[in-house]
Scaffold this motif. Structure first.
Motif, PDB file in Angstrom:
ATOM      1  N   ASP A  70      -6.111  15.801   0.858  1.00  0.00           N
ATOM      2  CA  ASP A  70      -4.580  15.746   2.471  1.00  0.00           C
ATOM      3  C   ASP A  70      -5.294  16.826   2.509  1.00  0.00           C
ATOM      4  N   VAL A  71      -5.771  17.702   4.390  1.00  0.00           N
ATOM      5  CA  VAL A  71      -5.679  18.704   4.724  1.00  0.00           C
ATOM      6  C   VAL A  71      -3.768  19.477   4.613  1.00  0.00           C
ATOM      7  N   VAL A  72      -3.824  19.981   3.715  1.00  0.00           N
ATOM      8  CA  VAL A  72      -2.994  20.733   3.978  1.00  0.00           C
ATOM      9  C   VAL A  72      -2.802  22.040   4.905  1.00  0.00           C
ATOM     10  N   SER A  73      -3.272  23.163   5.453  1.00  0.00           N
ATOM     11  CA  SER A  73      -2.847  23.477   7.200  1.00  0.00           C
ATOM     12  C   SER A  73      -4.308  23.488   7.555  1.00  0.00           C
ATOM     13  N   GLY A  74      -4.788  24.284   9.006  1.00  0.00           N
ATOM     14  CA  GLY A  74      -5.782  24.449   9.705  1.00  0.00           C
ATOM     15  C   GLY A  74      -5.754  22.818  10.695  1.00  0.00           C
ATOM     16  N   VAL A  79     -12.675  17.863  10.886  1.00  0.00           N
ATOM     17  CA  VAL A  79     -13.756  16.527  10.396  1.00  0.00           C
ATOM     18  C   VAL A  79     -13.720  15.173  11.070  1.00  0.00           C
ATOM     19  N   TYR A  80     -14.844  15.479  11.145  1.00  0.00           N
ATOM     20  CA  TYR A  80     -15.435  13.809  11.618  1.00  0.00           C
ATOM     21  C   TYR A  80     -14.953  12.751  10.769  1.00  0.00           C
ATOM     22  N   SER A  81     -15.063  13.175   9.257  1.00  0.00           N
ATOM     23  CA  SER A  81     -14.780  11.595   8.500  1.00  0.00           C
ATOM     24  C   SER A  81     -14.980  11.872   7.244  1.00  0.00           C
ATOM     25  N   VAL A  82     -13.806  10.865   6.233  1.00  0.00           N
ATOM     26  CA  VAL A  82     -14.322  11.806   4.216  1.00  0.00           C
ATOM     27  C   VAL A  82     -14.613  10.518   4.327  1.00  0.00           C
ATOM     28  N   MET A  83     -16.089  10.422   3.287  1.00  0.00           N
ATOM     29  CA  MET A  83     -15.604   8.819   2.836  1.00  0.00           C
ATOM     30  C   MET A  83     -16.004   9.725   1.071  1.00  0.00           C
ATOM     31  N   PHE A  84     -15.601   8.306   0.638  1.00  0.00           N
ATOM     32  CA  PHE A  84     -15.688   7.955  -0.770  1.00  0.00           C
ATOM     33  C   PHE A  84     -16.316   6.868  -1.070  1.00  0.00           C
ATOM     34  N   CYS A  98      -9.668   8.649  10.473  1.00  0.00           N
ATOM     35  CA  CYS A  98      -8.724   8.798  11.437  1.00  0.00           C
ATOM     36  C   CYS A  98      -7.477   9.334  10.336  1.00  0.00           C
ATOM     37  N   PRO A  99      -6.666  10.214  10.127  1.00  0.00           N
ATOM     38  CA  PRO A  99      -5.936  10.809   8.996  1.00  0.00           C
ATOM     39  C   PRO A  99      -4.319  10.443   9.900  1.00  0.00           C
ATOM     40  N   VAL A 100      -3.695  10.273   8.554  1.00  0.00           N
ATOM     41  CA  VAL A 100      -2.858   9.986   9.054  1.00  0.00           C
ATOM     42  C   VAL A 100      -0.989  11.371   8.916  1.00  0.00           C
ATOM     43  N   SER A 101       0.202  11.187   9.349  1.00  0.00           N
ATOM     44  CA  SER A 101       0.839  12.458   8.883  1.00  0.00           C
ATOM     45  C   SER A 101       1.330  11.609   7.761  1.00  0.00           C
ATOM     46  N   VAL A 102       1.914  12.487   6.446  1.00  0.00           N
ATOM     47  CA  VAL A 102       2.776  12.295   5.407  1.00  0.00           C
ATOM     48  C   VAL A 102       3.396  13.341   5.028  1.00  0.00           C
ATOM     49  N   VAL A 103       4.341  12.935   4.942  1.00  0.00           N
ATOM     50  CA  VAL A 103       5.268  13.637   3.999  1.00  0.00           C
ATOM     51  C   VAL A 103       5.567  13.677   2.880  1.00  0.00           C
ATOM     52  N   LEU A 104       5.178  14.965   1.988  1.00  0.00           N
ATOM     53  CA  LEU A 104       5.173  14.659   0.277  1.00  0.00           C
ATOM     54  C   LEU A 104       6.398  15.161  -0.774  1.00  0.00           C
ATOM     55  N   SER A 105       6.316  15.145  -1.509  1.00  0.00           N
ATOM     56  CA  SER A 105       7.596  15.372  -2.089  1.00  0.00           C
ATOM     57  C   SER A 105       8.191  16.156  -2.024  1.00  0.00           C
ATOM     58  N   ASP A 106       7.364  17.688  -1.311  1.00  0.00           N
ATOM     59  CA  ASP A 106       8.366  19.626  -1.645  1.00  0.00           C
ATOM     60  C   ASP A 106       8.211  19.717  -0.573  1.00  0.00           C
ATOM     61  N   GLY A 107       8.414  18.684   0.118  1.00  0.00           N
ATOM     62  CA  GLY A 107       8.654  18.234   2.285  1.00  0.00           C
ATOM     63  C   GLY A 107       7.722  18.614   3.217  1.00  0.00           C
ATOM     64  N   VAL A 110       1.444  17.047   5.699  1.00  0.00           N
ATOM     65  CA  VAL A 110      -0.346  16.628   5.790  1.00  0.00           C
ATOM     66  C   VAL A 110      -0.955  15.433   6.514  1.00  0.00           C
ATOM     67  N   GLN A 111      -1.595  16.181   6.602  1.00  0.00           N
ATOM     68  CA  GLN A 111      -2.992  14.867   7.541  1.00  0.00           C
ATOM     69  C   GLN A 111      -3.922  14.511   6.461  1.00  0.00           C
ATOM     70  N   ARG A 112      -3.731  12.999   6.663  1.00  0.00           N
ATOM     71  CA  ARG A 112      -4.207  12.443   4.330  1.00  0.00           C
ATOM     72  C   ARG A 112      -5.397  11.660   5.265  1.00  0.00           C
ATOM     73  N   PHE A 113      -6.660  11.790   4.905  1.00  0.00           N
ATOM     74  CA  PHE A 113      -7.629  11.008   4.929  1.00  0.00           C
ATOM     75  C   PHE A 113      -7.791  10.372   3.556  1.00  0.00           C
ATOM     76  N   ALA A 114      -7.371   8.384   3.535  1.00  0.00           N
ATOM     77  CA  ALA A 114      -6.857   8.262   1.826  1.00  0.00           C
ATOM     78  C   ALA A 114      -7.569   6.261   2.008  1.00  0.00           C
ATOM     79  N   LEU A 115      -8.133   6.169   0.715  1.00  0.00           N
ATOM     80  CA  LEU A 115      -8.338   4.554   0.330  1.00  0.00           C
ATOM     81  C   LEU A 115      -7.285   3.945   0.799  1.00  0.00           C
TER      82      LEU A 115
END
Length: 214
Positions: A70-74, A79-84, A98-107, A110-115
């Motif tokens: 999760d990119v929390v700021s900046g 980021v070009y890519s995140v490899m797992f 490609c990240p997706v916007s996600v709202v977390l439990s504390d409000g 973030v921009q999320r790169f996820a499996l």
């Protein structure tokens, strides 16, 4: 005096009940959002250009798990890519660009790169993660998946200190496609007028279909 003390005790109990009720309502409201512990709330802000902060963790629900960055700021465009790597199954490597916007439990948003969520057995060995910047900078991390929602420690810093490469866009295939819009309007407003307004404002072709079915 006894009567006054009783009243104070009752008021205190009412306040505690209301406070607990508000806390429960807040917890219930955010239960459907991905997890972030409230103690992690302080989000650092980049003081220099080409800097971002990120957090790593995994979500676990109903036997499904996934790992994320999760990119929390900046600037997430750094980021070009995140490899797992070291994933279970035949495909032991997966790249997310490609990240997706996600709202977390504390409000926090973030921009999320996820499996993608997986119902496979939780891997014994840690998942290896490589964050690649648009200038070629790389940052390696590892994450041990566990059978609960977890977010690892404080935010980490990523600095892209090389010249940024331009983004490479993929050409769209030569096919016709449409976008479905679901809107509401006043009963007296003709639907064709709505279609004409969209065509005029967005400079796109629109077609009003009266008897539409899936």
């Amino acid at each position: 005096l006894i009567h006054l003390l009783l009243n104070c005790a009752c008021l205190s109990k009412i306040k505690m009940t209301k406070s607990r009720s508000r806390s429960f309502q807040r917890a219930e409201r955010f239960a459907k959002f991905p997890y972030r512990k409230r103690s992690c709330r302080a989000v650092p802000r980049p003081k220099k250009r080409f800097t971002l902060f990120y957090e790593i963790g995994n979500d676990f629900k109903d036997g499904s798990w996934n790992v994320y960055v999760d990119v929390v700021s900046g600037d997430v465009d750094l980021v070009y890519s995140v490899m797992f790597f070291n994933l279970p199954g035949k495909n032991s490597r997966h790249t997310v660009r490609c990240p997706v916007s996600v709202v977390l439990s504390d409000g926090l948003t973030v921009q999320r790169f996820a499996l993608k969520p997986s119902k496979t057995r939780i891997p014994v060995d840690p998942i290896k993660i490589k964050i690649r910047g648009r200038g070629g900078k790389g940052r390696n991390q590892t994450h041990q998946v566990v059978s609960r929602n977890i977010r690892c420690g404080r935010a980490r810093i990523f600095i892209e200190n090389k010249k940024l490469r331009p983004k490479r866009f993929i050409a769209m295939p030569e096919i016709d496609f449409g976008i479905e819009l679901e809107m509401s309007c006043d009963m007296a407003t003709p639907h064709q007028k709505v279609a004409d307004l969209i065509a005029h404002a967005a400079n796109v072709k629109t077609k009003f279909v009266e008897n539409y079915s899936e």
